[in-house]
Design a protein around this motif. Structure first.
Motif, PDB file in Angstrom:
ATOM      1  N   THR A  35      45.562  90.616  61.481  1.00  0.00           N
ATOM      2  CA  THR A  35      46.451  91.774  61.509  1.00  0.00           C
ATOM      3  C   THR A  35      47.432  91.614  62.667  1.00  0.00           C
ATOM      4  O   THR A  35      47.163  90.886  63.626  1.00  0.00           O
ATOM      5  CB  THR A  35      45.672  93.099  61.669  1.00  0.00           C
ATOM      6  OG1 THR A  35      45.008  93.111  62.936  1.00  0.00           O
ATOM      7  CG2 THR A  35      44.659  93.282  60.549  1.00  0.00           C
ATOM      8  N   ASP A  36      48.540  92.302  62.574  1.00  0.00           N
ATOM      9  CA  ASP A  36      49.593  92.249  63.586  1.00  0.00           C
ATOM     10  C   ASP A  36      49.163  93.038  64.816  1.00  0.00           C
ATOM     11  O   ASP A  36      48.992  94.259  64.758  1.00  0.00           O
ATOM     12  CB  ASP A  36      50.876  92.842  62.992  1.00  0.00           C
ATOM     13  CG  ASP A  36      52.036  92.871  63.971  1.00  0.00           C
ATOM     14  OD1 ASP A  36      51.887  92.447  65.134  1.00  0.00           O
ATOM     15  OD2 ASP A  36      53.119  93.331  63.555  1.00  0.00           O
ATOM     16  N   ALA A  39      51.200  96.149  65.725  1.00  0.00           N
ATOM     17  CA  ALA A  39      51.264  97.285  64.799  1.00  0.00           C
ATOM     18  C   ALA A  39      50.316  98.392  65.268  1.00  0.00           C
ATOM     19  O   ALA A  39      49.317  98.123  65.935  1.00  0.00           O
ATOM     20  CB  ALA A  39      50.885  96.827  63.393  1.00  0.00           C
ATOM     21  N   PRO A  40      50.593  99.634  64.890  1.00  0.00           N
ATOM     22  CA  PRO A  40      49.681 100.722  65.234  1.00  0.00           C
ATOM     23  C   PRO A  40      48.345 100.554  64.505  1.00  0.00           C
ATOM     24  O   PRO A  40      48.282  99.954  63.424  1.00  0.00           O
ATOM     25  CB  PRO A  40      50.402 101.990  64.777  1.00  0.00           C
ATOM     26  CG  PRO A  40      51.638 101.560  64.082  1.00  0.00           C
ATOM     27  CD  PRO A  40      51.787 100.088  64.206  1.00  0.00           C
ATOM     28  N   PRO A  42      46.338 102.453  62.612  1.00  0.00           N
ATOM     29  CA  PRO A  42      46.209 102.758  61.178  1.00  0.00           C
ATOM     30  C   PRO A  42      46.836 101.687  60.279  1.00  0.00           C
ATOM     31  O   PRO A  42      46.286 101.332  59.229  1.00  0.00           O
ATOM     32  CB  PRO A  42      46.942 104.103  61.024  1.00  0.00           C
ATOM     33  CG  PRO A  42      46.888 104.717  62.377  1.00  0.00           C
ATOM     34  CD  PRO A  42      46.970 103.558  63.339  1.00  0.00           C
ATOM     35  N   ARG A  43      47.968 101.139  60.692  1.00  0.00           N
ATOM     36  CA  ARG A  43      48.638 100.093  59.907  1.00  0.00           C
ATOM     37  C   ARG A  43      47.794  98.817  59.882  1.00  0.00           C
ATOM     38  O   ARG A  43      47.699  98.134  58.862  1.00  0.00           O
ATOM     39  CB  ARG A  43      50.023  99.829  60.514  1.00  0.00           C
ATOM     40  CG  ARG A  43      50.907  98.923  59.715  1.00  0.00           C
ATOM     41  CD  ARG A  43      51.329  99.558  58.395  1.00  0.00           C
ATOM     42  NE  ARG A  43      50.876  98.674  57.309  1.00  0.00           N
ATOM     43  CZ  ARG A  43      50.437  99.056  56.139  1.00  0.00           C
ATOM     44  NH1 ARG A  43      50.390 100.308  55.815  1.00  0.00           N
ATOM     45  NH2 ARG A  43      50.034  98.198  55.241  1.00  0.00           N
ATOM     46  N   ARG A  44      47.179  98.497  61.027  1.00  0.00           N
ATOM     47  CA  ARG A  44      46.329  97.303  61.085  1.00  0.00           C
ATOM     48  C   ARG A  44      45.116  97.444  60.172  1.00  0.00           C
ATOM     49  O   ARG A  44      44.731  96.491  59.480  1.00  0.00           O
ATOM     50  CB  ARG A  44      45.888  97.033  62.524  1.00  0.00           C
ATOM     51  CG  ARG A  44      47.053  96.648  63.426  1.00  0.00           C
ATOM     52  CD  ARG A  44      46.622  96.442  64.843  1.00  0.00           C
ATOM     53  NE  ARG A  44      45.952  95.139  64.958  1.00  0.00           N
ATOM     54  CZ  ARG A  44      45.368  94.728  66.071  1.00  0.00           C
ATOM     55  NH1 ARG A  44      45.360  95.479  67.144  1.00  0.00           N
ATOM     56  NH2 ARG A  44      44.804  93.542  66.110  1.00  0.00           N
ATOM     57  N   ALA A  46      44.909  99.335  57.522  1.00  0.00           N
ATOM     58  CA  ALA A  46      45.394  99.265  56.137  1.00  0.00           C
ATOM     59  C   ALA A  46      45.672  97.818  55.737  1.00  0.00           C
ATOM     60  O   ALA A  46      45.354  97.409  54.608  1.00  0.00           O
ATOM     61  CB  ALA A  46      46.653 100.120  55.981  1.00  0.00           C
ATOM     62  N   ALA A  47      46.252  97.045  56.642  1.00  0.00           N
ATOM     63  CA  ALA A  47      46.544  95.628  56.350  1.00  0.00           C
ATOM     64  C   ALA A  47      45.246  94.857  56.120  1.00  0.00           C
ATOM     65  O   ALA A  47      45.163  94.022  55.205  1.00  0.00           O
ATOM     66  CB  ALA A  47      47.344  95.011  57.489  1.00  0.00           C
ATOM     67  N   GLU A  50      43.981  95.754  52.654  1.00  0.00           N
ATOM     68  CA  GLU A  50      44.782  95.108  51.603  1.00  0.00           C
ATOM     69  C   GLU A  50      44.429  93.627  51.465  1.00  0.00           C
ATOM     70  O   GLU A  50      44.278  93.114  50.343  1.00  0.00           O
ATOM     71  CB  GLU A  50      46.269  95.261  51.914  1.00  0.00           C
ATOM     72  CG  GLU A  50      46.775  96.680  51.768  1.00  0.00           C
ATOM     73  CD  GLU A  50      48.124  96.918  52.446  1.00  0.00           C
ATOM     74  OE1 GLU A  50      48.757  95.950  52.931  1.00  0.00           O
ATOM     75  OE2 GLU A  50      48.543  98.093  52.500  1.00  0.00           O
TER      76      GLU A  50
END
Length: 161
Positions: A35-36, A39-40, A42-44, A46-47, A50
């Motif tokens: 993951t990035d 990134a915040p 929640p975005r991590r 979610a990534a 996915e």
């Protein structure tokens, strides 16, 4: 039976896929889901979900195994690890895959014979148990060790009436 081993982490989640036929194990694939770091949270998360959903759809494991959370000296790291582990468990459950959960000490004991083994020893034993497997890094080696542990436990449970 195809077993997906997972070593959860927010930055890098290692994965390893093996085929178990009784006591015979065969390496199928392994890698890392990243993951990035910028990134915040929640975005991590979610990534990670996915990527794992895509991996499960592609590889179609029969069952999965996940390493349990251990407590770090840094409580924030432990919380992030727990959140990543929660995503991994949720994605597996949504895919209707049963998940075995194993403490790190149990995985080391099952693969190396010593619950206090170092990462290098675990990696070396994974290579011995899955000869010729190109391992994508330490997280992937740990994930393969978790899958091997699950295979051994499933085989033992089948033998016990």
């Amino acid at each position: 039976m195809k077993i997906l081993g997972l070593d959860p982490g927010l930055g890098t989640t290692g994965w390893g896929l093996i085929e178990a036929d009784g006591n015979r194990l065969r390496h199928l694939a392994n890698g890392q889901l990243k993951t990035d770091t910028h990134a915040p949270l929640p975005r991590r998360l979610a990534a990670l979900a996915e990527q794992l959903e895509a991996l499960i759809a592609e590889q179609r494991p029969t069952t999965a195994a996940v390493e349990e959370v251990f407590v770090n000296k840094n409580p924030q790291s432990t919380l992030k690890l727990g959140q990543a582990r929660g995503v991994v468990l949720m994605v597996a459950a949504r895919a209707e895959i049963e998940v075995g959960e194993y403490a790190a000490r149990l995985v080391k004991k099952a693969v190396v014979g010593n619950g206090n083994a170092e990462k290098v020893q675990v990696h070396a034993m994974v290579l011995r148990l899955l000869p010729g497997a190109p391992i994508a890094g330490p997280d992937a080696a740990d994930a393969l060790a978790v899958a091997i542990t699950h295979a051994h436990h499933l085989a033992s449970n089948r033998r016990i009436p």
